[in-house]
Design an enzyme around this catalytic site. Structure first.
Site, PDB file in Angstrom:
ATOM      1  N   SER A  62      93.151  45.023  25.506  1.00  0.00           N
ATOM      2  CA  SER A  62      91.954  44.385  26.053  1.00  0.00           C
ATOM      3  C   SER A  62      90.934  44.208  24.943  1.00  0.00           C
ATOM      4  O   SER A  62      90.482  45.190  24.342  1.00  0.00           O
ATOM      5  CB  SER A  62      91.348  45.242  27.166  1.00  0.00           C
ATOM      6  OG  SER A  62      90.022  44.797  27.407  1.00  0.00           O
ATOM      7  N   HIS A  79      94.674  40.626  26.653  1.00  0.00           N
ATOM      8  CA  HIS A  79      93.951  40.767  27.920  1.00  0.00           C
ATOM      9  C   HIS A  79      92.462  40.486  27.683  1.00  0.00           C
ATOM     10  O   HIS A  79      91.834  41.087  26.814  1.00  0.00           O
ATOM     11  CB  HIS A  79      94.158  42.184  28.453  1.00  0.00           C
ATOM     12  CG  HIS A  79      93.579  42.444  29.799  1.00  0.00           C
ATOM     13  ND1 HIS A  79      94.219  42.092  30.980  1.00  0.00           N
ATOM     14  CD2 HIS A  79      92.426  43.042  30.177  1.00  0.00           C
ATOM     15  CE1 HIS A  79      93.481  42.471  32.011  1.00  0.00           C
ATOM     16  NE2 HIS A  79      92.378  43.043  31.551  1.00  0.00           N
ATOM     17  N   ASP A 126      88.748  40.254  29.352  1.00  0.00           N
ATOM     18  CA  ASP A 126      87.958  40.744  30.483  1.00  0.00           C
ATOM     19  C   ASP A 126      86.668  39.955  30.649  1.00  0.00           C
ATOM     20  O   ASP A 126      85.755  40.038  29.821  1.00  0.00           O
ATOM     21  CB  ASP A 126      87.617  42.226  30.269  1.00  0.00           C
ATOM     22  CG  ASP A 126      88.811  43.130  30.527  1.00  0.00           C
ATOM     23  OD1 ASP A 126      89.452  42.972  31.581  1.00  0.00           O
ATOM     24  OD2 ASP A 126      89.098  43.996  29.681  1.00  0.00           O
ATOM     25  N   MET A 153      83.295  39.466  32.752  1.00  0.00           N
ATOM     26  CA  MET A 153      82.414  40.235  33.647  1.00  0.00           C
ATOM     27  C   MET A 153      81.083  39.513  33.812  1.00  0.00           C
ATOM     28  O   MET A 153      80.565  38.946  32.848  1.00  0.00           O
ATOM     29  CB  MET A 153      82.154  41.618  33.049  1.00  0.00           C
ATOM     30  CG  MET A 153      83.408  42.423  32.799  1.00  0.00           C
ATOM     31  SD  MET A 153      82.996  44.084  32.233  1.00  0.00           S
ATOM     32  CE  MET A 153      84.654  44.718  31.904  1.00  0.00           C
ATOM     33  N   HIS A 207      91.307  38.272  33.054  1.00  0.00           N
ATOM     34  CA  HIS A 207      90.955  39.126  34.193  1.00  0.00           C
ATOM     35  C   HIS A 207      89.519  38.812  34.596  1.00  0.00           C
ATOM     36  O   HIS A 207      88.577  39.161  33.886  1.00  0.00           O
ATOM     37  CB  HIS A 207      91.113  40.589  33.738  1.00  0.00           C
ATOM     38  CG  HIS A 207      90.749  41.597  34.772  1.00  0.00           C
ATOM     39  ND1 HIS A 207      90.616  42.953  34.475  1.00  0.00           N
ATOM     40  CD2 HIS A 207      90.496  41.494  36.108  1.00  0.00           C
ATOM     41  CE1 HIS A 207      90.298  43.616  35.566  1.00  0.00           C
ATOM     42  NE2 HIS A 207      90.215  42.758  36.577  1.00  0.00           N
ATOM     43  N   MET A 220      86.380  39.433  36.576  1.00  0.00           N
ATOM     44  CA  MET A 220      85.603  40.397  37.369  1.00  0.00           C
ATOM     45  C   MET A 220      84.283  39.714  37.689  1.00  0.00           C
ATOM     46  O   MET A 220      83.218  40.085  37.175  1.00  0.00           O
ATOM     47  CB  MET A 220      85.418  41.696  36.561  1.00  0.00           C
ATOM     48  CG  MET A 220      86.704  42.502  36.476  1.00  0.00           C
ATOM     49  SD  MET A 220      86.694  43.726  35.157  1.00  0.00           S
ATOM     50  CE  MET A 220      87.239  42.699  33.799  1.00  0.00           C
ATOM     51  N   MET A 261      93.893  48.547  39.241  1.00  0.00           N
ATOM     52  CA  MET A 261      92.830  49.128  38.418  1.00  0.00           C
ATOM     53  C   MET A 261      92.934  50.649  38.478  1.00  0.00           C
ATOM     54  O   MET A 261      92.871  51.241  39.562  1.00  0.00           O
ATOM     55  CB  MET A 261      91.451  48.694  38.933  1.00  0.00           C
ATOM     56  CG  MET A 261      91.130  47.210  38.794  1.00  0.00           C
ATOM     57  SD  MET A 261      91.213  46.541  37.123  1.00  0.00           S
ATOM     58  CE  MET A 261      90.077  47.586  36.231  1.00  0.00           C
ATOM     59  N   ASP A 289      95.458  48.657  34.575  1.00  0.00           N
ATOM     60  CA  ASP A 289      94.266  48.374  33.769  1.00  0.00           C
ATOM     61  C   ASP A 289      93.284  49.533  33.865  1.00  0.00           C
ATOM     62  O   ASP A 289      92.673  49.743  34.913  1.00  0.00           O
ATOM     63  CB  ASP A 289      93.626  47.070  34.243  1.00  0.00           C
ATOM     64  CG  ASP A 289      92.572  46.562  33.283  1.00  0.00           C
ATOM     65  OD1 ASP A 289      92.329  47.211  32.244  1.00  0.00           O
ATOM     66  OD2 ASP A 289      91.994  45.494  33.575  1.00  0.00           O
TER      67      ASP A 289
HETATM   68  C1  DX5 Z   1      87.771  47.469  32.762  1.00  0.00           C
HETATM   69  C2  DX5 Z   1      88.600  46.387  32.111  1.00  0.00           C
HETATM   70  C3  DX5 Z   1      89.687  46.931  31.265  1.00  0.00           C
HETATM   71  C4  DX5 Z   1      89.204  47.773  30.123  1.00  0.00           C
HETATM   72  C5  DX5 Z   1      90.212  48.839  29.839  1.00  0.00           C
HETATM   73  O1  DX5 Z   1      86.901  46.906  33.665  1.00  0.00           O
HETATM   74  O2  DX5 Z   1      89.179  45.547  33.076  1.00  0.00           O
HETATM   75  O3  DX5 Z   1      90.562  45.905  30.814  1.00  0.00           O
HETATM   76  O4  DX5 Z   1      88.966  47.059  28.953  1.00  0.00           O
HETATM   77  O5  DX5 Z   1      89.691  49.652  28.853  1.00  0.00           O
HETATM   78  P1  DX5 Z   1      90.326  51.064  28.529  1.00  0.00           P
HETATM   79  O6  DX5 Z   1      91.748  50.840  28.143  1.00  0.00           O
HETATM   80  O7  DX5 Z   1      89.489  51.562  27.388  1.00  0.00           O
HETATM   81  O8  DX5 Z   1      90.199  51.900  29.763  1.00  0.00           O
HETATM   82 ZN    ZN Z   2      90.843  44.126  32.531  1.00  0.00          ZN
END
Ligand code: DX5
Ligand code: ZN
Length: 230
Positions: free
Chosen positions: A12, A37, A39, A41, A70, A72, A141, A177
């Site tokens: 990620s 990956h 993310d 947000m 991903h 969010m 998750m 994840d």
């Molecule tokens: C969290 C993200 C993850 C995050 C995982 O909301 O969706 O992809 O980056 O990070 P680690 O591996 O550090 O838990």
């Molecule tokens: Zn993620």
């Protein structure tokens, strides 16, 4: 993108240097990442803000393999077109993001790309009862979404096992994840997961100018997961 049940490591870039995404994506692929990956947000669905489709489109040029986006964000439907056009190979939305996840998944598949659905730790597998025939990936998750570096939530291992049983022989990936390390990877691989997202677990100890630790971390997670399957 053809389906393979092999273990895939998906670093990620939430844990990458935000001023160097292009070079970071190239570095993790050179160090053995299978997927990248990404993310997204919005500061509303989750209490953190990252970036949007313009950044995804810019990153895309630096990724040879699979770009796994991903989302969010809520609402999500109005943004599906933009993220598909940005070059996502897999586009994942949360089942909790609104009342119309079925429509969201239809829209993603309408772009000819893989559709993913993500479940927060408090959401049961039953929420997928009428969705499994329209998804290519389920993201479980194993932290509450929003931040990297959180502790793995062990109660989710049972969820992965239950999901694997429900999926049967459908070509659906189970992605994990949050909190993936060489210690937690075998637990979820044994339960049936095949895509392991890892942010802090991959990027720790390395940098664009010293990327070798990324490879060491990726290989350690992969070896632990593969050993648990054997
Ligand atoms: C969290 C993200 C993850 C995050 C995982 O909301 O969706 O992809 O980056 O990070 P680690 O591996 O550090 O838990
Ligand atoms: Zn993620």
């Amino acid at each position: 993108m053809t389906f393979s049940p092999a273990i895939k490591i998906a670093p990620s870039i939430l844990s990458a240097d935000f001023a160097n995404f292009g070079a970071e994506c190239e570095a993790i692929e050179a160090q053995g990442a299978d997927w990248v990956h990404v993310d997204v947000m919005d500061g509303h669905f989750v209490p953190n803000i990252t970036f949007g489709p313009a950044t995804c489109a810019a990153i895309r040029k630096h990724i040879k393999g699979v770009m796994d986006v991903h989302l969010m964000i809520a609402p999500v439907d109005a943004y599906i077109d933009a993220f598909a056009r940005a070059g996502a190979d897999v586009l994942t939305a949360h089942v909790e993001a609104g009342p119309h996840i079925h429509r969201t998944l239809q829209a993603i598949r309408g772009h000819g790309i893989k559709a993913g659905v993500a479940l927060n730790p408090g959401t049961p597998v039953e929420s997928l009862d009428y969705l499994l025939d329209m998804v290519d990936l389920v993201c479980v998750m194993t932290v509450n979404p929003g931040f990297g570096g959180q502790r793995f939530i062990h109660s989710q291992i049972d969820k992965v096992r239950a999901l694997r049983a429900r999926i049967g022989d459908r070509p659906i990936h189970i992605e994990i994840d949050g909190g993936v390390t060489p210690e937690t990877a075998p637990l979820v691989a044994a339960a049936g997961a095949d895509v392991l997202v890892a942010g802090s677990g991959v990027f720790k100890g390395g940098s664009v100018s010293d990327p070798a630790p990324y490879g060491v971390n990726i290989r350690a997670i992969r070896a632990a997961a593969e050993a648990a399957r054997a």
